[in-house]
Scaffold this motif. Structure first.
Motif, mmCIF file in Angstrom:
data_model
loop_
_atom_site.group_PDB
_atom_site.id
_atom_site.type_symbol
_atom_site.label_atom_id
_atom_site.label_comp_id
_atom_site.label_asym_id
_atom_site.label_seq_id
_atom_site.Cartn_x
_atom_site.Cartn_y
_atom_site.Cartn_z
ATOM 1 N N ALA A 62 0.844 -1.193 0.000
ATOM 2 C CA ALA A 62 0.000 0.000 0.000
ATOM 3 C C ALA A 62 0.878 1.242 0.000
ATOM 4 O O ALA A 62 1.686 1.436 0.920
ATOM 5 N N LEU A 63 0.746 2.072 -1.024
ATOM 6 C CA LEU A 63 1.550 3.281 -1.144
ATOM 7 C C LEU A 63 0.752 4.478 -0.646
ATOM 8 O O LEU A 63 -0.408 4.663 -1.011
ATOM 9 N N GLU A 64 1.395 5.290 0.166
ATOM 10 C CA GLU A 64 0.773 6.482 0.728
ATOM 11 C C GLU A 64 1.722 7.657 0.550
ATOM 12 O O GLU A 64 2.890 7.581 0.927
ATOM 13 N N MET A 65 1.228 8.736 -0.042
ATOM 14 C CA MET A 65 2.082 9.895 -0.323
ATOM 15 C C MET A 65 2.421 10.696 0.928
ATOM 16 O O MET A 65 3.444 11.377 0.975
ATOM 17 N N MET A 66 1.589 10.625 1.939
ATOM 18 C CA MET A 66 1.811 11.414 3.146
ATOM 19 C C MET A 66 2.811 10.730 4.076
ATOM 20 O O MET A 66 3.012 9.518 3.994
ATOM 21 N N PRO A 67 3.434 11.496 4.992
ATOM 22 C CA PRO A 67 4.378 10.896 5.943
ATOM 23 C C PRO A 67 3.666 9.959 6.918
ATOM 24 O O PRO A 67 2.459 10.070 7.145
ATOM 25 N N ASN A 94 6.172 23.505 -0.003
ATOM 26 C CA ASN A 94 5.277 24.600 -0.389
ATOM 27 C C ASN A 94 3.948 24.079 -0.937
ATOM 28 O O ASN A 94 3.454 24.532 -1.955
ATOM 29 N N ARG A 95 3.405 23.075 -0.224
ATOM 30 C CA ARG A 95 2.115 22.471 -0.563
ATOM 31 C C ARG A 95 2.137 21.709 -1.889
ATOM 32 O O ARG A 95 1.083 21.426 -2.465
ATOM 33 N N LYS A 96 3.289 21.383 -2.389
ATOM 34 C CA LYS A 96 3.413 20.579 -3.603
ATOM 35 C C LYS A 96 4.305 19.376 -3.325
ATOM 36 O O LYS A 96 5.246 19.461 -2.538
ATOM 37 N N MET A 97 3.969 18.260 -3.967
ATOM 38 C CA MET A 97 4.757 17.055 -3.817
ATOM 39 C C MET A 97 5.884 17.044 -4.845
ATOM 40 O O MET A 97 5.640 17.219 -6.041
ATOM 41 N N THR A 98 7.100 16.846 -4.377
ATOM 42 C CA THR A 98 8.258 16.761 -5.270
ATOM 43 C C THR A 98 8.958 15.432 -5.061
ATOM 44 O O THR A 98 8.972 14.872 -3.956
ATOM 45 N N GLU A 99 9.545 14.909 -6.122
ATOM 46 C CA GLU A 99 10.245 13.623 -6.051
ATOM 47 C C GLU A 99 11.594 13.768 -5.355
ATOM 48 O O GLU A 99 12.268 14.795 -5.484
#
Length: 502
Positions: A333-338, A404-409
């Motif tokens: 299960a992948l989750e973008m949040m910490p 800054n409220r954006k997801m970066t790799e």
């Protein structure tokens, strides 16, 4: 209170849960209620505190804590303790139309705000509620409440999810004639096809349907308003129309599109096909389900596959549990949040909603079967990798961070993992377009129907809205609360006044 010192004398005891490796053999509910004597003790733990946050639905730090229905929790807990079950039930249904739904699937906002939870374990409010409603059905406290007088007004409700059912239930009891239109073959919306059977047995939904039909509500299934039935036709037939079509536009991934990519599915589509297969099997065993699936090539099974679920919410957890039951080779299960903390942080005090890590039933089952927690945080899908025949075999993942409220790799963080089936459970971005277009209703930038603040009336006279189509993707308990409040506004529109509680 009947037991002022109950919270000091009794410890929290939850319903018995069937062990993960045993319960994954079928799609049945897996929680066994405690005895009535123990339930009374659990109710005795309710403190009847001076300010019962449990029923407040207060917004603190941008999040709601406490019950959106404002259930009279201290009252019916007191009556459970005293053994007055029928009286307790009457207090419960004073504010709640469908406790059998919320008692199973609600994340218990009430318990998160319980005073006992500040320094210990909260009262088992969620399970007390379920005990009450199931006792009411068992003991015959629930009988059809057929209005003695009809108003002569007809209301059409489009969508039979929890908000649509709540609108119909309230307005029917008020004396209006109500017809509910549902495009699927069964009523319930996400209650039926978005929540798996082991979490909410579909016989519970059908039981409520039968009761509402006996009380006078008419259900029309297999009719897609805006496609099969025009908006103009419906408005001609009804004195008011309430749109409760949900927020069913799934959030997409840049790297994968279920509409064009083989081996990729949206979560609700995956859960829906599984529930339909379960409903076709009388015994609901995994073996029988697979027997049925071999006869239907259109159904996608997770059996023997390496599955990746994108999304860390309740729907993602339900997908994990479903895949484990189907016999997947692995599930990630992948989750973008910490990853959240295990305990409340200092800046997240009680009675705020606890921003802590929740290990749900699907996670527990994956851990039991595969020996590891399936969740991987701050990670998303970057690329699909296929074999020569075009079948999905692997995915390339990458870690992400919020700036800054954006997801970066995160550079250099890519990994390749096996994946035969990718399920997207990343939430929803508003309602589908065709119903608002058919009725000519305005939309907000969040792609839900526009209404005035505190109102459920749309930009089209006589057309109202409630639930996820109005507030965006949310909880079943919020949908029911919206449906009740919307019904009061519709009643006032039809009659010039209302005695319904908002």
């Amino acid at each position: 209170m009947g037991k002022p010192t109950g919270f000091l004398e009794y410890s929290r005891t939850d319903n018995t849960v069937i062990p993960p490796k045993e319960r994954i053999k079928n799609f049945c509910e897996f929680r066994t209620p405690v005895s009535v004597d123990e339930r009374r003790k659990q109710a005795a733990r309710c403190m009847n505190c001076g300010v019962p946050f449990c029923q407040s639905a207060m917004k603190l730090s941008g999040m709601v804590t406490g019950c959106p229905l404002h259930n009279l929790i201290p009252e019916w807990n007191d009556q459970i303790y005293r053994g007055h079950m029928q009286h307790a039930f009457t207090r419960l249904i004073r504010t709640s139309d469908f406790p059998e739904f919320t008692g199973r699937v609600c994340p218990a906002l009430c318990e998160k705000a319980c005073m006992n939870g500040e320094h210990g374990d909260p009262v088992t409010v969620h399970e007390n509620e379920l005990f009450l409603i199931e006792t009411a059905f068992e003991k015959g406290y629930i009988r059809p409440q057929i209005p003695k007088v009809r108003s002569g007004r007809h209301v059409a409700v489009v969508g039979s999810g929890p908000s649509g059912l709540a609108v119909a239930d309230v307005l029917n009891h008020r004396g209006h004639s109500v017809t509910v239109y549902e495009r699927d073959d069964r009523i319930g919306g996400l209650l039926m096809y978005g929540i798996p059977n082991m979490k909410l047995d579909k016989r519970v939904v059908e039981r409520r349907r039968r009761l509402m039909e006996e009380e006078g509500v008419k259900f029309v299934t297999g009719v897609d308003v805006g496609a099969d039935l025009s908006a103009d036709e419906l408005k001609e037939q009804a004195d008011a129309v309430v749109l409760c079509c949900g927020a069913k536009r799934p959030r997409k991934l840049d790297a994968a599109d279920p509409e064009t990519d083989r081996g990729v599915m949206y979560a609700v589509d995956f859960l829906k096909q599984t529930t339909k297969a379960v409903l076709r099997t009388k015994n609901r065993t995994v073996a029988e389900l697979f027997d049925g699936r071999r006869k239907d090539r259109n159904l996608v099974s997770a059996a023997g596959k390496h599955v990746v679920v994108v999304g860390g919410g309740d729907t993602g957890n339900d997908c994990i549990a479903t895949c484990v039951r189907e016999g997947c080779a692995s599930v990630t299960a992948l989750e973008m949040m910490p990853e959240p903390p295990v305990e409340r942080a200092a800046d997240n005090p009680w009675p705020e909603w606890p921003k802590v890590k929740k290990t749900d039933y699907g996670h527990e089952e994956a851990i039991a079967v595969f020996g590891r927690d399936p969740r991987v945080y701050e990670t998303t899908v970057k690329e699909l990798i296929r074999d020569r025949r075009g079948a999905l075999k692997k995915i390339r993942t990458v870690r992400v961070k919020s700036e800054n409220r954006k997801m970066t790799e995160v550079e250099g963080s890519e990994k390749i993992i096996p994946c035969d089936l990718l399920i997207i459970a990343a939430g929803f971005t508003g309602c589908q377009d065709y119903v608002p277009e058919a009725f000519g209703t305005a939309l907000t930038p969040r792609h839900v129907l526009e209404t005035a603040p505190g109102s459920y009336a749309t930009s089209v006279p006589g057309v109202f809205t409630a639930g996820d189509m109005h507030r965006g993707q949310s909880l079943v308990v919020w949908a029911i609360a919206e449906g009740r409040a919307c019904a009061a506004e519709v009643d006032e529109y039809l009659m010039g006044y209302t005695n319904l509680h908002r």
